[in-house]
Design an enzyme around this catalytic site. Sequence first.
Site, mmCIF file in Angstrom:
data_model
loop_
_atom_site.group_PDB
_atom_site.id
_atom_site.type_symbol
_atom_site.label_atom_id
_atom_site.label_comp_id
_atom_site.label_asym_id
_atom_site.label_seq_id
_atom_site.Cartn_x
_atom_site.Cartn_y
_atom_site.Cartn_z
ATOM 1 N N LYS A 168 46.272 25.112 27.651
ATOM 2 C CA LYS A 168 45.225 24.958 28.671
ATOM 3 C C LYS A 168 43.861 25.182 28.039
ATOM 4 O O LYS A 168 43.723 26.006 27.130
ATOM 5 C CB LYS A 168 45.447 25.946 29.805
ATOM 6 C CG LYS A 168 46.669 25.615 30.646
ATOM 7 C CD LYS A 168 46.703 26.405 31.960
ATOM 8 C CE LYS A 168 47.976 26.034 32.724
ATOM 9 N NZ LYS A 168 47.956 26.477 34.119
ATOM 10 N N ASP B 171 43.379 30.015 33.754
ATOM 11 C CA ASP B 171 44.071 28.965 34.489
ATOM 12 C C ASP B 171 43.096 28.082 35.250
ATOM 13 O O ASP B 171 43.028 28.164 36.481
ATOM 14 C CB ASP B 171 45.085 29.601 35.445
ATOM 15 C CG ASP B 171 46.029 28.574 36.047
ATOM 16 O OD1 ASP B 171 46.099 27.446 35.526
ATOM 17 O OD2 ASP B 171 46.701 28.895 37.043
ATOM 18 N N GLU C 85 55.867 32.014 34.557
ATOM 19 C CA GLU C 85 55.879 32.038 36.020
ATOM 20 C C GLU C 85 57.273 31.777 36.589
ATOM 21 O O GLU C 85 57.445 31.039 37.560
ATOM 22 C CB GLU C 85 54.863 31.039 36.583
ATOM 23 C CG GLU C 85 53.434 31.361 36.142
ATOM 24 C CD GLU C 85 52.378 30.403 36.695
ATOM 25 O OE1 GLU C 85 52.731 29.292 37.092
ATOM 26 O OE2 GLU C 85 51.204 30.812 36.726
ATOM 27 N N ASN D 146 57.101 22.743 36.893
ATOM 28 C CA ASN D 146 58.052 23.655 37.534
ATOM 29 C C ASN D 146 59.221 22.791 38.001
ATOM 30 O O ASN D 146 59.129 22.089 38.998
ATOM 31 C CB ASN D 146 57.408 24.387 38.716
ATOM 32 C CG ASN D 146 56.338 25.371 38.262
ATOM 33 O OD1 ASN D 146 56.542 26.137 37.337
ATOM 34 N ND2 ASN D 146 55.185 25.318 38.915
ATOM 35 N N GLU E 266 42.543 22.136 41.741
ATOM 36 C CA GLU E 266 43.132 23.344 42.327
ATOM 37 C C GLU E 266 42.089 24.430 42.591
ATOM 38 O O GLU E 266 42.039 24.999 43.676
ATOM 39 C CB GLU E 266 44.228 23.877 41.391
ATOM 40 C CG GLU E 266 44.856 25.169 41.877
ATOM 41 C CD GLU E 266 45.992 25.637 40.989
ATOM 42 O OE1 GLU E 266 46.299 24.963 39.987
ATOM 43 O OE2 GLU E 266 46.590 26.686 41.301
#
Lengths: 650, 650
Positions: free
Chosen positions: B342, B347, B268, B185, B375
């Site tokens: 991925k 996710d 996103e 990002n 995460e």
Amino acid sequence: MDVDPAWLPAAAFRAVGARRTLVRGAGPLVDTVRAEVARACERFGGRVVPKGTPAGLVLELTGGAGGAGDEEAFACVREGGTTTVTAHGGRGLLYGLFHVVRLGEDAFRGEWEREEHRPTVALRMLDHWDNVAVHPVMGQVERGYAGGSLFWADGRARGDLERVRAYGRLLAACGINAVAVNNVNVHATEAHLLTDRIGEVAGIADALRPYGVRTHLSVSFAAPVVLGGLPTADPLDERVRAWWAAATARVYEAIPDFGGYVVKADSEGQPGPFAYGRTHADGANLLAAALAPHGGTVHWRAFVYDHRQDWRDRTTDRARAAYDHFVPLDGEFAPNAVLQVKHGPMDFQVREPVSPLIGAMPRTRLAVEVQATQEYTGQQRHVCWLGPMWSEVLRFRPDGEVPAGRLADGLVAVSNAGDDPFWTGHPLAQANLYTFGRLAWDPAADPLAVLDEWIALTHPGAPERLAAGLHAVLDGSWSTYEKYTAPLGVGFMVQPGHHYGPGVDGYEYSPWGTYHFADRDGVGVDRSAATGTGYAAQYAGPWAKVYESPDTCPDELLLFFHHVPYGHVLHSGKTMIQHIYDTHFEGVEEAEEARRVWAGLADLVEPARHARVAERFEEQLRSAREWRDQVNSYFLRKSGVPDERGRTIY
Amino acid sequence: MDVDPAWLPAAAFRAVGARRTLVRGAGPLVDTVRAEVARACERFGGRVVPKGTPAGLVLELTGGAGGAGDEEAFACVREGGTTTVTAHGGRGLLYGLFHVVRLGEDAFRGEWEREEHRPTVALRMLDHWDNVAVHPVMGQVERGYAGGSLFWADGRARGDLERVRAYGRLLAACGINAVAVNNVNVHATEAHLLTDRIGEVAGIADALRPYGVRTHLSVSFAAPVVLGGLPTADPLDERVRAWWAAATARVYEAIPDFGGYVVKADSEGQPGPFAYGRTHADGANLLAAALAPHGGTVHWRAFVYDHRQDWRDRTTDRARAAYDHFVPLDGEFAPNAVLQVKHGPMDFQVREPVSPLIGAMPRTRLAVEVQATQEYTGQQRHVCWLGPMWSEVLRFRPDGEVPAGRLADGLVAVSNAGDDPFWTGHPLAQANLYTFGRLAWDPAADPLAVLDEWIALTHPGAPERLAAGLHAVLDGSWSTYEKYTAPLGVGFMVQPGHHYGPGVDGYEYSPWGTYHFADRDGVGVDRSAATGTGYAAQYAGPWAKVYESPDTCPDELLLFFHHVPYGHVLHSGKTMIQHIYDTHFEGVEEAEEARRVWAGLADLVEPARHARVAERFEEQLRSAREWRDQVNSYFLRKSGVPDERGRTIY
């Protein structure tokens, strides 16, 4: 754009400004009155005339001894073609002037007998949850939905206080006489307002004073440690008492009419007397003693509960906490300590019972706190006029006799105003601020009459279609909001943290004491004495009985007091689950209808104002549909009971 | 405290450092090898000897033509009392040295035949989600649980890059050869790394280069607009192509061995080619063309889905998105464009099927991305060794024949390292970083062997009790974490936003495409072709059939592929609801047992390290119990089915 005039547009002064007016008396507030009249006359052709001249309006400060309340009272009479307002004090005269402004041309028609006006509640206050330094999570204004702070910007008091003066004027016009200028959660920067930064507060006080608004300050109970370098903040420690006395004396040197302190102690992480094994009376009296020589008051918030509760523990009930903590202390608080109690036992939900603490401490001074800022009622993106809710609270009779509004020494609202050009983000949220002030002056007032008063002041000379449209949009808006959000008093079905939008289980497994216990069979919290947490028994006789049983408990509070099966039949004749479905569909339909009504007023409302509201209605509708669908889906998935009318539930 | 040596404590070099070693060859990486050996010899009494001298270890860069992979390959033989490592390239020699280090004294025992070692996967990369400017929500490192960034602090590249050099050394020792130094990002500040701030990246590249680690950069697809002032970022616009070519040429002036770009586009909220009506192949090829003259590669992430989905819409399935978006583009990507996929279709949940995109694009270069930063697997407060999960992915045979690890040109992990003294917050999370590197080198490796290798390197000469204890604590930790969190592949039962801790409905009514559809009768997502979203049919023949039916679907993925009633009997013989209860109780018990084992190692582990892990175990246990109780309560309330064993569910 310019700042919106809210309920004091120039045209509201037309009737006064067109007269010959005599203002008699001296003093700063009389000067304010004189200046207001003069400004109106400049615009509308009237004159401020000297003594001995014929006048259509006389505003007169009279001598004579008066009671404590007399400073704010005024009398009004019309005879021989002259309307006369008399008052013992400057504030009374100012309120008398705004009374005449509200009456408009009616103030100058016919003859009428002398009427006396005085506020029922002595302290009518706004608490600003404004931070000086922008808080990393909460921002400039905690739970603020109206832009930045009116008082603080860039880490200090604003240099230009013109806006603050205009704010004071609006407050005076609805009867508010006190403002606390910083957040009850006192962070590191804000703690210093009490000492080395008191000059900034004094500047704000100077700007508010001409409109009879006294300034109060939220302080940290830990100030003697944080600011004074003492090893303790123990309220019984002599050094601590001396520190507060000295600090308070310096506050009064800077602000001779300083109102006092607001304290959130032992609450949601704020420091307090518990750390020293002292009671909250000890804590409040410490500050009361420091303030007493100067005539100040400490507002001690009763919002004390365990915010680290284990959700597995069903014996602890947050709703009980304020009563359990404070009732044993009745009679122990100093005369200049006021216990500030939220109107409901939880936290400003769209529907709560009235706090059982109200009326339960006859030997303690009480202020009732409501929330004008719409934290849980749409955050000023949804229209939600709270007048009816507040009126219900103030008219509630804890002992079956005296209404809550008469038991209170003070009414406090968490302010919904900021530096937004419309003051309140949503222009129609101005009505909440105005209504609060007027209900604080007279808790027995009909809120709908206050609403119409606000409409007439804000839109002087509005055609009937506009007045009726505004009334229609606002009148039922609280009920509409309640319908599409959390049902039957259950509360807290919101997104954690920011509290906007639905999150049915958002606080269900949290440490905040906020649960609904929905399972496949039913929903609600058993707070009865017989089988629940015993909260219902905190109420005085009649209400304890009413709330104890689902058979007598009012429908709108059913799930607050009882866990009932989805098939439970309400007094309305509907099953509980069908009520949930129906109200959620109705609520959205009502919001759609309000939007439609607003759209039809486009030709009558100033374009920027109309557009702002129209844009907020789009978000309200989106959000209302989200509420409807999430809540209905949640309960359909849990209960398995289909909607009787076969509407779409996801 | 000093920085933890992780898997390169001085003692790990004892065997090498005690020998007489000859290093032959020239070049910067040979210099690194020579310096490593010299440093080890200083400590352990050996010597770097000149040519012609008898030596116990020979490390020799040989000439000769080699294939592309040869730069990293090495051979190893022991004869006549000498261990000899030969390599065609500097990296190969460096990896050969670390191979000898791993072998320890075994490298110098007996005689053995020549062994050839070469990595299966050419690109073994870490993506750092590090921000240069602290992000107001995500912080310095997005999804970082190990302190600040190794590369960036105070809004710029760190001045002291000693730590970066140490990091490069650790990476080389487990075979990682590429690092992307900033978040995918790409925010406003970070965009400038590509142009006016490329010097800062060059400094980092200089620090990593001696250990054979190439530097990559995440870039914004909108860079030509944001940085270049062009009116468009359309990949087919000649100005855009020229801008990227020029910008890339300047990057290579600063960093001649620059690895390439990483791009998160149309994902996103990040910009991408969709805005211009172009395909992702168009987008990737634009950057590939700019990089091609310099030998660089673009890593184009396949993480593209609708993150503004309406939860009411059951026809859209986020799991389908990457396949649906990218498979039609197979064959259209440039040779130096790598599609970075991925490992699962969602996710990085604790359990997902392998992405059907892997193996579905035979004419496209592929990198598989895993997440070392935990995460969704305990955020480095819980011990959760991910080796077995990654190994399952890499051994999965999409077509029933070739394992995924052989289909990939690259393996990428989101890094779990930061400026924490232990590198990874939880000291045992170092094992994840190490294991990733080793599995990237050899995806067919037994992860448990890698684990033991990590234990032996990290604790040289560890007594059997320590080695066995560490093995016990880590070996089953992924399974344990899975047990007490989201059951049977359903995923996303986490707190929104930060993703730590349980929130069973946390993402149920969200726009993120993450639902479990639990109701009073059952739970799970029907992704079958027959009655569901059709996702199961994205798999090649054998797997499409296996996943299509709950009868053949593996238990651990049942709720990912099917919505089944609580009474559904698993292959294990248990009902689905009883499985949920049992695994949640078991998971907590296993975590308690792991904590007990760790406590018993206190005498064998350096105190600060032991204390750090012990403290994290306290939080892990608290959190695991919270998971157990929330998940079990949620499903008991919904299903009404009591636990067969009568354990406490709230």
